[in-house]
Design a protein around this motif. Sequence first.
Motif, PDB file in Angstrom:
ATOM      1  N   ILE A   1       7.692  13.587  31.749  1.00 14.09           N
ATOM      2  CA  ILE A   1       6.842  14.654  32.288  1.00 14.09           C
ATOM      3  C   ILE A   1       5.470  14.649  31.618  1.00 14.09           C
ATOM      4  N   GLY A   2       5.121  13.525  31.004  1.00 13.70           N
ATOM      5  CA  GLY A   2       3.835  13.421  30.326  1.00 13.70           C
ATOM      6  C   GLY A   2       2.698  13.229  31.309  1.00 13.70           C
ATOM      7  N   ASP A   3       1.489  13.104  30.783  1.00  7.51           N
ATOM      8  CA  ASP A   3       0.292  12.975  31.609  1.00  7.51           C
ATOM      9  C   ASP A   3      -0.224  11.548  31.696  1.00  7.51           C
ATOM     10  N   ASN A   4       0.321  10.642  30.907  1.00  7.01           N
ATOM     11  CA  ASN A   4      -0.174   9.268  30.876  1.00  7.01           C
ATOM     12  C   ASN A   4       0.668   8.382  31.781  1.00  7.01           C
ATOM     13  N   PRO A   5       0.065   7.342  32.362  1.00  2.00           N
ATOM     14  CA  PRO A   5       0.851   6.417  33.190  1.00  2.00           C
ATOM     15  C   PRO A   5       1.857   5.645  32.351  1.00  2.00           C
ATOM     16  N   ARG A   6       2.826   5.060  33.021  1.00  2.00           N
ATOM     17  CA  ARG A   6       3.869   4.292  32.342  1.00  2.00           C
ATOM     18  C   ARG A   6       3.236   3.108  31.608  1.00  2.00           C
ATOM     19  N   PRO A   7       3.626   2.883  30.328  1.00  2.00           N
ATOM     20  CA  PRO A   7       3.068   1.750  29.580  1.00  2.00           C
ATOM     21  C   PRO A   7       3.369   0.427  30.292  1.00  2.00           C
ATOM     22  N   ASP A   8       2.451  -0.528  30.212  1.00  2.00           N
ATOM     23  CA  ASP A   8       2.627  -1.822  30.877  1.00  2.00           C
ATOM     24  C   ASP A   8       3.878  -2.554  30.393  1.00  2.00           C
ATOM     25  N   LEU A   9       4.187  -2.453  29.125  1.00  2.00           N
ATOM     26  CA  LEU A   9       5.336  -3.176  28.562  1.00  2.00           C
ATOM     27  C   LEU A   9       6.644  -2.410  28.697  1.00  2.00           C
ATOM     28  N   PHE A  10       6.614  -1.236  29.326  1.00  2.00           N
ATOM     29  CA  PHE A  10       7.819  -0.450  29.520  1.00  2.00           C
ATOM     30  C   PHE A  10       8.557  -1.021  30.730  1.00  2.00           C
ATOM     31  N   LYS A  11       9.758  -1.552  30.489  1.00  2.00           N
ATOM     32  CA  LYS A  11      10.559  -2.104  31.581  1.00  2.00           C
ATOM     33  C   LYS A  11      12.030  -2.026  31.224  1.00  2.00           C
ATOM     34  N   GLU A  12      12.859  -2.307  32.215  1.00  2.00           N
ATOM     35  CA  GLU A  12      14.301  -2.223  32.032  1.00  2.00           C
ATOM     36  C   GLU A  12      14.787  -3.283  31.051  1.00  2.00           C
ATOM     37  N   GLY A  13      15.766  -2.908  30.226  1.00  2.00           N
ATOM     38  CA  GLY A  13      16.339  -3.815  29.253  1.00  2.00           C
ATOM     39  C   GLY A  13      15.558  -3.933  27.962  1.00  2.00           C
ATOM     40  N   THR A  14      14.483  -3.153  27.802  1.00  3.13           N
ATOM     41  CA  THR A  14      13.679  -3.220  26.575  1.00  3.13           C
ATOM     42  C   THR A  14      13.826  -1.935  25.771  1.00  3.13           C
ATOM     43  N   GLY A  15      13.459  -2.008  24.509  1.00  2.00           N
ATOM     44  CA  GLY A  15      13.545  -0.856  23.623  1.00  2.00           C
ATOM     45  C   GLY A  15      12.430   0.134  23.881  1.00  2.00           C
ATOM     46  N   THR A  16      12.750   1.401  23.727  1.00  2.00           N
ATOM     47  CA  THR A  16      11.755   2.456  23.897  1.00  2.00           C
ATOM     48  C   THR A  16      12.104   3.638  23.003  1.00  2.00           C
ATOM     49  N   ILE A  17      11.095   4.416  22.682  1.00  2.00           N
ATOM     50  CA  ILE A  17      11.288   5.681  21.973  1.00  2.00           C
ATOM     51  C   ILE A  17      10.504   6.738  22.738  1.00  2.00           C
ATOM     52  N   ALA A  18      11.182   7.826  23.077  1.00  2.00           N
ATOM     53  CA  ALA A  18      10.557   8.930  23.813  1.00  2.00           C
ATOM     54  C   ALA A  18      10.618  10.179  22.945  1.00  2.00           C
ATOM     55  N   THR A  19       9.579  10.988  23.001  1.00  2.00           N
ATOM     56  CA  THR A  19       9.536  12.250  22.271  1.00  2.00           C
ATOM     57  C   THR A  19       9.586  13.387  23.274  1.00  2.00           C
ATOM     58  N   GLY A  20      10.464  14.357  23.032  1.00  2.00           N
ATOM     59  CA  GLY A  20      10.589  15.487  23.944  1.00  2.00           C
ATOM     60  C   GLY A  20      11.735  16.400  23.556  1.00  2.00           C
ATOM     61  N   ARG A  21      12.322  17.073  24.582  1.00  3.57           N
ATOM     62  CA  ARG A  21      13.414  18.034  24.353  1.00  3.57           C
ATOM     63  C   ARG A  21      14.542  17.755  25.331  1.00  3.57           C
ATOM     64  N   LEU A  22      15.754  18.102  24.936  1.00  4.97           N
ATOM     65  CA  LEU A  22      16.921  17.986  25.803  1.00  4.97           C
ATOM     66  C   LEU A  22      17.107  19.319  26.520  1.00  4.97           C
ATOM     67  N   VAL A  23      16.961  19.310  27.858  1.00  7.87           N
ATOM     68  CA  VAL A  23      17.077  20.528  28.654  1.00  7.87           C
ATOM     69  C   VAL A  23      18.141  20.299  29.724  1.00  7.87           C
ATOM     70  N   ASP A  24      19.207  21.068  29.676  1.00 12.94           N
ATOM     71  CA  ASP A  24      20.315  20.965  30.639  1.00 12.94           C
ATOM     72  C   ASP A  24      20.824  19.541  30.783  1.00 12.94           C
ATOM     73  N   GLY A  25      20.968  18.830  29.675  1.00 13.43           N
ATOM     74  CA  GLY A  25      21.530  17.488  29.678  1.00 13.43           C
ATOM     75  C   GLY A  25      20.548  16.388  30.039  1.00 13.43           C
ATOM     76  N   VAL A  26      19.303  16.736  30.350  1.00 10.95           N
ATOM     77  CA  VAL A  26      18.275  15.743  30.680  1.00 10.95           C
ATOM     78  C   VAL A  26      17.194  15.808  29.603  1.00 10.95           C
ATOM     79  N   PHE A  27      16.837  14.652  29.076  1.00  7.00           N
ATOM     80  CA  PHE A  27      15.788  14.590  28.064  1.00  7.00           C
ATOM     81  C   PHE A  27      14.441  14.599  28.761  1.00  7.00           C
ATOM     82  N   GLU A  28      13.641  15.626  28.520  1.00  2.00           N
ATOM     83  CA  GLU A  28      12.306  15.741  29.110  1.00  2.00           C
ATOM     84  C   GLU A  28      11.296  15.179  28.124  1.00  2.00           C
ATOM     85  N   ALA A  29      10.833  13.968  28.398  1.00  2.37           N
ATOM     86  CA  ALA A  29       9.930  13.252  27.496  1.00  2.37           C
ATOM     87  C   ALA A  29       8.481  13.564  27.816  1.00  2.37           C
ATOM     88  N   THR A  30       7.722  13.859  26.775  1.00  3.36           N
ATOM     89  CA  THR A  30       6.280  14.083  26.932  1.00  3.36           C
ATOM     90  C   THR A  30       5.473  12.903  26.412  1.00  3.36           C
TER      91      THR A  30
END
Length: 160
Positions: free
Chosen positions: A101-130
């Motif tokens: 739910i952030g304001d920036n576009p998806r990073p170019d190197l962000f793709k399936e099968g790769t490592g990522t770290i997201a910062t946010g909150r867990l709301v109703d079982g869904v992690f809302e990443a900013t």
Amino acid sequence: MQSTAKPQFRGLKGLKKQRRIQVVLLAFVALILASVFVGFALKDGINFFRSPTQVLEEAPPETEVFRLGGLVKEGSIVGRGGVRFDFIVTDGGAEVPVRYIGDNPRPDLFKEGTGTIATGRLVDGVFEATTLLAKHDETYMPKEVMDALKEQGVYKEPDT
């Protein structure tokens, strides 16, 4: 003839002692206030890392901001229009759905099968990443993600 007047020095000595006590107490109060202010300032700046397994074992309160890390599950990235999208983070033992739910576009190197770290909150079982971090080259994996994957037994050494 002897003078019966007492010297004024005794009163000054007591006054100096009283001032010294006041200065020490004032310094102590200032130290306590500074510690409280630093604590409040750091409270918002400290984000603990959790793997998907840790999140599902003990879900944090909805008010807590933390970092979630793992691998982006294959076939899980779904665009929702604009810069918002959904995906699933896994560590091989558990999966957590993520809604960016952030304001920036998806990073170019962000793709399936790769490592990522997201910062946010867990709301109703869904992690809302900013905020979303992706690896910066083919061999890099954040240490926290690597440790979580090793703990689950699914970490693979990168090809060099």
